[in-house]
Motif scaffolding. Structure first.
Motif, PDB file in Angstrom:
ATOM      1  N   SER A  41      15.468   1.142   7.947  1.00  0.00           N
ATOM      2  CA  SER A  41      14.862  -0.107   8.399  1.00  0.00           C
ATOM      3  C   SER A  41      14.094  -0.758   7.247  1.00  0.00           C
ATOM      4  CB  SER A  41      13.932   0.138   9.586  1.00  0.00           C
ATOM      5  OG  SER A  41      12.804   0.885   9.183  1.00  0.00           O
ATOM      6  N   LYS A  42      13.809  -2.036   7.384  1.00  0.00           N
ATOM      7  CA  LYS A  42      13.076  -2.769   6.345  1.00  0.00           C
ATOM      8  C   LYS A  42      11.686  -2.157   6.134  1.00  0.00           C
ATOM      9  CE  LYS A  42      11.842  -6.339   3.746  1.00  0.00           C
ATOM     10  NZ  LYS A  42      11.582  -5.947   2.399  1.00  0.00           N
ATOM     11  N   GLY A  43      11.006  -1.846   7.211  1.00  0.00           N
ATOM     12  CA  GLY A  43       9.677  -1.248   7.106  1.00  0.00           C
ATOM     13  C   GLY A  43       9.710   0.097   6.397  1.00  0.00           C
ATOM     14  N   TYR A  44      10.759   0.879   6.662  1.00  0.00           N
ATOM     15  CA  TYR A  44      10.900   2.178   6.012  1.00  0.00           C
ATOM     16  C   TYR A  44      11.085   1.994   4.509  1.00  0.00           C
ATOM     17  CZ  TYR A  44      12.907   6.518   4.365  1.00  0.00           C
ATOM     18  OH  TYR A  44      13.151   7.647   3.640  1.00  0.00           O
ATOM     19  N   GLN A  45      11.923   1.047   4.119  1.00  0.00           N
ATOM     20  CA  GLN A  45      12.172   0.812   2.690  1.00  0.00           C
ATOM     21  C   GLN A  45      10.887   0.415   1.973  1.00  0.00           C
ATOM     22  OE1 GLN A  45      14.909   1.559   1.091  1.00  0.00           O
ATOM     23  NE2 GLN A  45      15.948   2.143   2.959  1.00  0.00           N
ATOM     24  N   ASP A  46      10.100  -0.456   2.594  1.00  0.00           N
ATOM     25  CA  ASP A  46       8.828  -0.866   1.995  1.00  0.00           C
ATOM     26  C   ASP A  46       7.866   0.311   1.896  1.00  0.00           C
ATOM     27  OD1 ASP A  46       9.807  -3.450   1.840  1.00  0.00           O
ATOM     28  OD2 ASP A  46       8.809  -4.111   3.683  1.00  0.00           O
ATOM     29  N   CYS A  47       7.795   1.087   2.965  1.00  0.00           N
ATOM     30  CA  CYS A  47       6.929   2.270   2.984  1.00  0.00           C
ATOM     31  C   CYS A  47       7.367   3.265   1.908  1.00  0.00           C
ATOM     32  CB  CYS A  47       6.974   2.924   4.361  1.00  0.00           C
ATOM     33  SG  CYS A  47       6.049   4.472   4.481  1.00  0.00           S
ATOM     34  N   PHE A  48       8.660   3.506   1.821  1.00  0.00           N
ATOM     35  CA  PHE A  48       9.191   4.480   0.863  1.00  0.00           C
ATOM     36  C   PHE A  48       8.854   4.064  -0.570  1.00  0.00           C
ATOM     37  CE2 PHE A  48      12.606   6.082  -1.866  1.00  0.00           C
ATOM     38  CZ  PHE A  48      12.498   7.436  -1.622  1.00  0.00           C
ATOM     39  N   LYS A  49       9.093   2.805  -0.900  1.00  0.00           N
ATOM     40  CA  LYS A  49       8.802   2.327  -2.260  1.00  0.00           C
ATOM     41  C   LYS A  49       7.320   2.458  -2.575  1.00  0.00           C
ATOM     42  CE  LYS A  49      12.602  -0.955  -2.483  1.00  0.00           C
ATOM     43  NZ  LYS A  49      12.964  -2.374  -2.488  1.00  0.00           N
ATOM     44  N   ALA A  50       6.469   2.113  -1.610  1.00  0.00           N
ATOM     45  CA  ALA A  50       5.023   2.208  -1.830  1.00  0.00           C
ATOM     46  C   ALA A  50       4.586   3.658  -2.005  1.00  0.00           C
ATOM     47  CB  ALA A  50       4.284   1.564  -0.659  1.00  0.00           C
ATOM     48  N   ARG A  51       5.109   4.559  -1.192  1.00  0.00           N
ATOM     49  CA  ARG A  51       4.715   5.973  -1.279  1.00  0.00           C
ATOM     50  C   ARG A  51       5.184   6.603  -2.589  1.00  0.00           C
ATOM     51  NH1 ARG A  51       0.757   6.865   2.466  1.00  0.00           N
ATOM     52  NH2 ARG A  51       1.437   6.040   4.440  1.00  0.00           N
ATOM     53  N   VAL A  52       6.399   6.266  -3.024  1.00  0.00           N
ATOM     54  CA  VAL A  52       6.892   6.800  -4.301  1.00  0.00           C
ATOM     55  C   VAL A  52       5.996   6.318  -5.433  1.00  0.00           C
ATOM     56  CG1 VAL A  52       8.785   6.697  -5.968  1.00  0.00           C
ATOM     57  CG2 VAL A  52       9.280   7.148  -3.571  1.00  0.00           C
ATOM     58  N   TYR A  53       5.654   5.026  -5.413  1.00  0.00           N
ATOM     59  CA  TYR A  53       4.774   4.470  -6.447  1.00  0.00           C
ATOM     60  C   TYR A  53       3.418   5.178  -6.442  1.00  0.00           C
ATOM     61  CZ  TYR A  53       1.908   1.101  -8.980  1.00  0.00           C
ATOM     62  OH  TYR A  53       1.049   0.519  -9.867  1.00  0.00           O
ATOM     63  N   GLU A  54       2.833   5.369  -5.252  1.00  0.00           N
ATOM     64  CA  GLU A  54       1.533   6.035  -5.150  1.00  0.00           C
ATOM     65  C   GLU A  54       1.595   7.470  -5.655  1.00  0.00           C
ATOM     66  OE1 GLU A  54       0.475   5.759  -1.051  1.00  0.00           O
ATOM     67  OE2 GLU A  54       0.066   3.621  -1.153  1.00  0.00           O
ATOM     68  N   ARG A  55       2.642   8.174  -5.280  1.00  0.00           N
ATOM     69  CA  ARG A  55       2.752   9.572  -5.707  1.00  0.00           C
ATOM     70  C   ARG A  55       2.976   9.681  -7.208  1.00  0.00           C
ATOM     71  NH1 ARG A  55       2.981  13.567  -1.978  1.00  0.00           N
ATOM     72  NH2 ARG A  55       2.948  12.880   0.168  1.00  0.00           N
ATOM     73  N   LYS A  56       3.742   8.769  -7.788  1.00  0.00           N
ATOM     74  CA  LYS A  56       3.932   8.798  -9.243  1.00  0.00           C
ATOM     75  C   LYS A  56       2.611   8.543  -9.952  1.00  0.00           C
ATOM     76  CE  LYS A  56       8.830   7.902  -9.561  1.00  0.00           C
ATOM     77  NZ  LYS A  56       9.894   7.023 -10.030  1.00  0.00           N
ATOM     78  N   LEU A  57       1.786   7.646  -9.395  1.00  0.00           N
ATOM     79  CA  LEU A  57       0.459   7.420  -9.981  1.00  0.00           C
ATOM     80  C   LEU A  57      -0.401   8.670  -9.866  1.00  0.00           C
ATOM     81  CD1 LEU A  57      -0.523   3.826  -8.796  1.00  0.00           C
ATOM     82  CD2 LEU A  57       0.095   4.559 -11.093  1.00  0.00           C
ATOM     83  N   ASP A  58      -0.309   9.346  -8.727  1.00  0.00           N
ATOM     84  CA  ASP A  58      -1.105  10.566  -8.520  1.00  0.00           C
ATOM     85  C   ASP A  58      -0.759  11.646  -9.532  1.00  0.00           C
ATOM     86  OD1 ASP A  58      -2.406   9.427  -6.377  1.00  0.00           O
ATOM     87  OD2 ASP A  58      -1.202  10.445  -4.857  1.00  0.00           O
ATOM     88  N   TYR A  59       0.515  11.758  -9.895  1.00  0.00           N
ATOM     89  CA  TYR A  59       0.948  12.838 -10.774  1.00  0.00           C
ATOM     90  C   TYR A  59       1.026  12.439 -12.236  1.00  0.00           C
ATOM     91  CZ  TYR A  59       2.051  15.344  -6.518  1.00  0.00           C
ATOM     92  OH  TYR A  59       1.961  15.963  -5.312  1.00  0.00           O
ATOM     93  N   SER A  60       0.714  11.197 -12.567  1.00  0.00           N
ATOM     94  CA  SER A  60       0.770  10.774 -13.961  1.00  0.00           C
ATOM     95  C   SER A  60      -0.580  11.018 -14.639  1.00  0.00           C
ATOM     96  CB  SER A  60       1.151   9.294 -14.059  1.00  0.00           C
ATOM     97  OG  SER A  60       0.140   8.493 -13.484  1.00  0.00           O
ATOM     98  N   LYS A  61      -0.552  11.057 -15.944  1.00  0.00           N
ATOM     99  CA  LYS A  61      -1.781  11.256 -16.709  1.00  0.00           C
ATOM    100  C   LYS A  61      -2.533   9.934 -16.783  1.00  0.00           C
ATOM    101  CE  LYS A  61      -0.141  15.039 -19.493  1.00  0.00           C
ATOM    102  NZ  LYS A  61      -0.023  15.608 -20.816  1.00  0.00           N
ATOM    103  N   PRO A  62      -3.843   9.995 -16.898  1.00  0.00           N
ATOM    104  CA  PRO A  62      -4.631   8.768 -17.013  1.00  0.00           C
ATOM    105  C   PRO A  62      -4.279   8.012 -18.296  1.00  0.00           C
ATOM    106  CG  PRO A  62      -6.062  10.695 -16.766  1.00  0.00           C
ATOM    107  CD  PRO A  62      -4.665  11.181 -16.871  1.00  0.00           C
ATOM    108  N   PRO A  63      -4.446   6.688 -18.301  1.00  0.00           N
ATOM    109  CA  PRO A  63      -4.150   5.910 -19.517  1.00  0.00           C
ATOM    110  C   PRO A  63      -5.020   6.381 -20.681  1.00  0.00           C
ATOM    111  CG  PRO A  63      -4.664   4.466 -17.660  1.00  0.00           C
ATOM    112  CD  PRO A  63      -4.891   5.861 -17.211  1.00  0.00           C
ATOM    113  N   GLY A  64      -4.422   6.503 -21.839  1.00  0.00           N
ATOM    114  CA  GLY A  64      -5.161   6.923 -23.030  1.00  0.00           C
ATOM    115  C   GLY A  64      -5.371   8.409 -23.148  1.00  0.00           C
ATOM    116  N   ASP A  65      -4.864   9.181 -22.188  1.00  0.00           N
ATOM    117  CA  ASP A  65      -5.038  10.624 -22.233  1.00  0.00           C
ATOM    118  C   ASP A  65      -4.150  11.199 -23.335  1.00  0.00           C
ATOM    119  OD1 ASP A  65      -5.960  13.140 -21.498  1.00  0.00           O
ATOM    120  OD2 ASP A  65      -4.336  13.442 -20.062  1.00  0.00           O
ATOM    121  N   LYS A  66      -4.779  11.932 -24.235  1.00  0.00           N
ATOM    122  CA  LYS A  66      -4.031  12.547 -25.337  1.00  0.00           C
ATOM    123  C   LYS A  66      -3.997  14.049 -25.119  1.00  0.00           C
ATOM    124  CE  LYS A  66      -5.540   9.057 -28.598  1.00  0.00           C
ATOM    125  NZ  LYS A  66      -6.339   8.792 -29.786  1.00  0.00           N
TER     126      LYS A  66
END
Length: 72
Positions: A41-66
């Motif tokens: 469904s359209k709502g599922y696609q929007d939810c899925f894209k948002a959740r993937v984006y949020e989870r990638k942010l959660d698991y990525s390193k902070p900007p400037g992290d060396k």
């Protein structure tokens, strides 16, 4: 312990360990379906894209992290 049971025990342990590993996409899918969105469904696609984006942010390193050298 019987040596014939050792390979079976080892294989069962490996399967149990690997089945616990999920991907960001499968976690996002679980999130969206658990709140009632129907896959495709359209709502599922929007939810899925948002959740993937949020989870990638959660698991990525902070900007400037060396990476720092290990002390070991």
């Amino acid at each position: 312990m019987n040596l014939r049971k050792l390979p079976i025990l080892l294989a069962a342990t490996m399967i149990a360990m690997l089945s616990g590993c999920g991907s960001i996409e499968s976690a996002a899918q679980d999130d969206c379906t658990s709140i009632g969105w129907v896959v495709g469904s359209k709502g599922y696609q929007d939810c899925f894209k948002a959740r993937v984006y949020e989870r990638k942010l959660d698991y990525s390193k902070p900007p400037g992290d060396k990476p720092a050298p290990s002390l070991l």
